[in-house]
Design a protein around this motif. Structure first.
Motif, PDB file in Angstrom:
ATOM      1  N   ALA A  53       0.998  -1.092   0.046  1.00 15.21           N
ATOM      2  CA  ALA A  53      -0.071  -0.152  -0.206  1.00 15.21           C
ATOM      3  C   ALA A  53       0.777   1.315  -0.183  1.00 15.21           C
ATOM      4  O   ALA A  53       2.070   1.371  -0.079  1.00 15.21           O
ATOM      5  CB  ALA A  53      -0.939   0.058   1.209  1.00 15.21           C
ATOM      6  N   ARG A  54       0.240   2.508  -0.142  1.00 14.08           N
ATOM      7  CA  ARG A  54       1.134   3.729  -0.221  1.00 14.08           C
ATOM      8  C   ARG A  54       1.798   3.842   1.097  1.00 14.08           C
ATOM      9  O   ARG A  54       2.804   4.260   1.568  1.00 14.08           O
ATOM     10  CB  ARG A  54       0.054   4.933  -0.810  1.00 14.08           C
ATOM     11  CG  ARG A  54      -0.230   4.520  -2.095  1.00 14.08           C
ATOM     12  CD  ARG A  54      -1.176   5.679  -2.524  1.00 14.08           C
ATOM     13  NE  ARG A  54      -1.723   5.415  -3.805  1.00 14.08           N
ATOM     14  CZ  ARG A  54      -2.628   6.201  -4.458  1.00 14.08           C
ATOM     15  NH1 ARG A  54      -2.771   7.449  -4.030  1.00 14.08           N
ATOM     16  NH2 ARG A  54      -3.090   5.554  -5.723  1.00 14.08           N
TER      17      ARG A  54
ATOM     18  N   SER B  20       4.921   1.974  -0.370  1.00 13.21           N
ATOM     19  CA  SER B  20       5.802   2.685  -1.383  1.00 13.21           C
ATOM     20  C   SER B  20       5.849   4.446  -1.244  1.00 13.21           C
ATOM     21  O   SER B  20       6.516   4.970  -1.924  1.00 13.21           O
ATOM     22  CB  SER B  20       4.975   2.651  -2.660  1.00 13.21           C
ATOM     23  OG  SER B  20       3.572   2.984  -2.553  1.00 13.21           O
ATOM     24  N   ARG B  21       4.921   5.032  -0.440  1.00 14.94           N
ATOM     25  CA  ARG B  21       5.024   6.186  -0.371  1.00 14.94           C
ATOM     26  C   ARG B  21       5.151   6.958   1.154  1.00 14.94           C
ATOM     27  O   ARG B  21       4.288   7.783   1.720  1.00 14.94           O
ATOM     28  CB  ARG B  21       3.727   6.914  -0.675  1.00 14.94           C
ATOM     29  CG  ARG B  21       3.743   6.628  -2.371  1.00 14.94           C
ATOM     30  CD  ARG B  21       2.560   7.495  -2.953  1.00 14.94           C
ATOM     31  NE  ARG B  21       2.018   6.789  -4.224  1.00 14.94           N
ATOM     32  CZ  ARG B  21       1.216   7.573  -5.077  1.00 14.94           C
ATOM     33  NH1 ARG B  21       0.865   8.538  -4.809  1.00 14.94           N
ATOM     34  NH2 ARG B  21       0.831   6.899  -6.223  1.00 14.94           N
TER      35      ARG B  21
ATOM     36  N   TYR C 283       7.807  -2.063  -3.024  1.00 16.93           N
ATOM     37  CA  TYR C 283       6.720  -2.749  -3.666  1.00 16.93           C
ATOM     38  C   TYR C 283       6.853  -4.317  -3.198  1.00 16.93           C
ATOM     39  O   TYR C 283       7.737  -4.691  -2.589  1.00 16.93           O
ATOM     40  CB  TYR C 283       6.893  -3.052  -5.292  1.00 16.93           C
ATOM     41  CG  TYR C 283       6.403  -1.499  -5.871  1.00 16.93           C
ATOM     42  CD1 TYR C 283       5.806  -0.677  -5.206  1.00 16.93           C
ATOM     43  CD2 TYR C 283       6.601  -1.348  -7.142  1.00 16.93           C
ATOM     44  CE1 TYR C 283       5.442   0.566  -5.892  1.00 16.93           C
ATOM     45  CE2 TYR C 283       6.272  -0.402  -8.060  1.00 16.93           C
ATOM     46  CZ  TYR C 283       5.549   0.958  -7.257  1.00 16.93           C
ATOM     47  OH  TYR C 283       5.068   1.789  -8.102  1.00 16.93           O
TER      48      TYR C 283
ATOM     49  N   GLN D 219       7.045  -7.130  -4.501  1.00 18.23           N
ATOM     50  CA  GLN D 219       8.097  -7.716  -5.180  1.00 18.23           C
ATOM     51  C   GLN D 219       9.349  -7.573  -4.673  1.00 18.23           C
ATOM     52  O   GLN D 219      10.338  -8.349  -4.676  1.00 18.23           O
ATOM     53  CB  GLN D 219       8.191  -7.609  -6.839  1.00 18.23           C
ATOM     54  CG  GLN D 219       8.251  -6.220  -7.307  1.00 18.23           C
ATOM     55  CD  GLN D 219       6.790  -5.449  -7.604  1.00 18.23           C
ATOM     56  OE1 GLN D 219       5.881  -5.685  -6.671  1.00 18.23           O
ATOM     57  NE2 GLN D 219       6.882  -4.853  -8.525  1.00 18.23           N
TER      58      GLN D 219
HETATM   59  P1  A2P Z   1       2.717   3.554  -5.831  1.00 20.03           P
HETATM   60  O1  A2P Z   1       1.235   4.074  -6.367  1.00 20.03           O
HETATM   61  O2  A2P Z   1       3.277   4.439  -4.967  1.00 20.03           O
HETATM   62  O3  A2P Z   1       3.539   3.379  -7.285  1.00 20.03           O
HETATM   63  P2  A2P Z   1      -3.101   1.979  -4.738  1.00 20.03           P
HETATM   64  O4  A2P Z   1      -2.974   2.455  -3.305  1.00 20.03           O
HETATM   65  O5  A2P Z   1      -3.349   2.370  -5.870  1.00 20.03           O
HETATM   66  O6  A2P Z   1      -4.349   0.677  -4.689  1.00 20.03           O
HETATM   67  O7  A2P Z   1      -2.002   1.094  -4.880  1.00 20.03           O
HETATM   68  C1  A2P Z   1      -1.534  -0.080  -3.823  1.00 20.03           C
HETATM   69  C2  A2P Z   1      -0.149  -0.212  -3.688  1.00 20.03           C
HETATM   70  O8  A2P Z   1       0.396  -0.807  -5.277  1.00 20.03           O
HETATM   71  C3  A2P Z   1       0.838   1.034  -3.889  1.00 20.03           C
HETATM   72  O9  A2P Z   1       1.739   1.003  -2.944  1.00 20.03           O
HETATM   73  C4  A2P Z   1       1.436   1.268  -5.182  1.00 20.03           C
HETATM   74  O10 A2P Z   1       2.474   2.105  -5.321  1.00 20.03           O
HETATM   75  C5  A2P Z   1       1.805  -0.071  -5.722  1.00 20.03           C
HETATM   76  N1  A2P Z   1       1.869  -0.354  -6.962  1.00 20.03           N
HETATM   77  C6  A2P Z   1       1.728   0.327  -7.930  1.00 20.03           C
HETATM   78  N2  A2P Z   1       2.112  -0.177  -9.153  1.00 20.03           N
HETATM   79  C7  A2P Z   1       2.894  -1.278  -8.760  1.00 20.03           C
HETATM   80  C8  A2P Z   1       3.640  -2.269  -9.400  1.00 20.03           C
HETATM   81  N3  A2P Z   1       3.861  -2.081 -10.686  1.00 20.03           N
HETATM   82  N4  A2P Z   1       3.850  -3.296  -8.689  1.00 20.03           N
HETATM   83  C9  A2P Z   1       3.975  -3.409  -7.419  1.00 20.03           C
HETATM   84  N5  A2P Z   1       3.262  -2.706  -6.828  1.00 20.03           N
HETATM   85  C10 A2P Z   1       2.873  -1.308  -7.390  1.00 20.03           C
END
Ligand code: A2P
Length: 392
Positions: free
Chosen positions: A288-289, A315-316, A324, A326
């Motif tokens: 998640a972010r 991620s944020r 992420y 992965q």
């Molecule tokens: P980010 O948006 O910071 O790149 P969401 O809140 O939109 O549902 O997303 C859930 C999480 O999945 C966020 O942390 C988002 O990161 C992440 N995410 C986005 N693109 C990918 C990707 N290609 N692989 C793995 N995680 C991802």
């Protein structure tokens, strides 16, 4: 005598009625009635555009026929007819080879087909249809993410009263948005994964929960996120016959998700807790972010590690590097390598379509570092009902 031909069909038992294939078909060959989504043999030109967009693989069905099944025949099916033995019926053995060739050609380029876990319970599908939906009443609508997070994800509880709604963990239901589209037709239902276990959000109550993210300009997500307690909702389903939880208490579950992709895994976890299958191994990678935009962050942290080993990755977070799912999988590669080599392991991936590639690459790196060829391993797991992907 008619020349045998191959016919493209959709498996009504597995189809989740998301209508993506119908929207994708460039020649208008895919149509639906109140129950089924079907292919018009007179229009299908085998372009295969619909194959990769289908989330379940129900689109990847082929039969060799002398006379194609009509639309009405297909609308009436609740499961697919078996391949007829055309060679035998015509007395021509050479036809068997022709049929093999036609079927092999039809499968070229199509992805592997998903199967349910061997120990999964038998799901009920398509009990309520567009023509005959169930009416549920809203029992709860709780925001799961903070106002500051910028993400509005809701926990919605629906009560079905006296109408049976037998759902298994991993299945979805459809919600029909009220009103009509620009052509005056009723809207098609939108699919949501059920996030409660089979015995209900509250044990032995005929209710269930959904985990819904409000999407900007999202017709149905705004309708659902704005529902008030007591409101009525039109529901189709249940749908989904492969992304199901194994009942074998020895099965080890490797769960990978982002955002609302966690919904089915809440159901899996609650099922295992309620059915006291807590000794079995479940490992989750959840992206998640930020913590306040991760659905069920508080309750998830209370689930003991012996039930569910959690890797919550963000991620944020200001000042911290982007992570992420992965990336964390690579950090935990020893655990994953050991699970990949164990025939009791089931992999479930659910969430953003974009993560699929990165997650597969992580699995490939981990498998191949231990000498396991990834594609062979993955395909064998899929054939065995142990590899499941649901991305959107
Ligand atoms: P980010 O948006 O910071 O790149 P969401 O809140 O939109 O549902 O997303 C859930 C999480 O999945 C966020 O942390 C988002 O990161 C992440 N995410 C986005 N693109 C990918 C990707 N290609 N692989 C793995 N995680 C991802």
């Amino acid at each position: 005598m008619n020349k045998p031909l191959k016919q493209h069909l959709i498996d009504p038992e597995i189809c989740i009625r998301c209508y993506t294939c119908e929207m994708t078909c460039p020649v208008g060959a895919i149509v639906h009635d109140d129950s089924n989504v079907v292919v018009d043999a007179a229009k299908c030109d085998f372009c295969m555009d619909c194959i990769p967009v289908c989330p379940t693989g129900s689109i990847d069905e082929w039969r060799v026929v002398n006379t194609p099944y009509s639309l009405d025949e297909q609308f009436s099916w609740s499961d697919l007819p078996a391949q007829e033995d055309i060679g035998a019926s015509t007395g021509l053995e050479a036809l068997d080879d022709a049929m093999e060739a036609l079927l092999a050609e039809a499968h070229q380029g199509a992805g592997g087909k998903s199967r349910a876990p061997a120990s999964a319970s038998k799901p009920t599908v398509n009990l309520y249809t567009l023509g005959k939906p169930a009416t549920a009443r809203v029992q709860g609508n709780y925001r799961l993410t903070s106002a500051e997070s910028g993400s509005d994800v809701r926990h919605i509880i629906l009560d079905f009263g006296g109408q049976p709604m037998p759902v298994l963990e991993g299945q979805s239901i459809g919600i029909i948005p009220p009103g009509t589209d620009a052509d005056g037709k009723p809207h098609l239902p939108r699919l949501y994964s059920v996030s409660s276990p089979r015995d209900g959000e509250r044990p032995n109550y005929n209710n269930l929960s959904l985990t819904v993210k409000r999407e900007e300009n999202g017709l149905c997500s705004n309708h659902v996120c704005d529902l008030a307690i007591g409101d009525e909702v039109q529901v189709t389903g249940p749908f989904g016959a492969t992304f199901l939880m194994p009942q074998d208490p020895e099965a080890r579950l490797l769960l990978v998700c982002t955002g609302t992709g966690s919904a089915p895994f809440r159901g899996f976890t609650m099922r295992r807790q309620r059915a006291a299958m807590a000794g079995a191994d479940m490992v989750m990678f959840f992206g998640a972010r930020t913590p306040d935009s991760l659905p069920y962050f508080g309750p998830l942290n209370k689930v003991p590690d012996r039930v569910l080993k959690k890797h919550l990755v963000f991620s944020r977070i200001p000042g911290a590097p982007k992570e992420y799912v992965q990336d964390r999988m690579m950090v935990e590669q020893e655990t994953i390598a050991e699970m990949l080599a164990d025939p009791r392991t089931h992999i479930f991936i659910c969430g953003l379509r974009g993560m699929e590639q990165g997650v597969e690459l992580a699995f490939r790196n981990i498998a191949e570092s231990t000498g396991l060829p990834w594609e062979t391993t993955r395909d064998a797991m899929r054939d065995d009902g142990r590899y499941h992907v649901e991305t959107y």
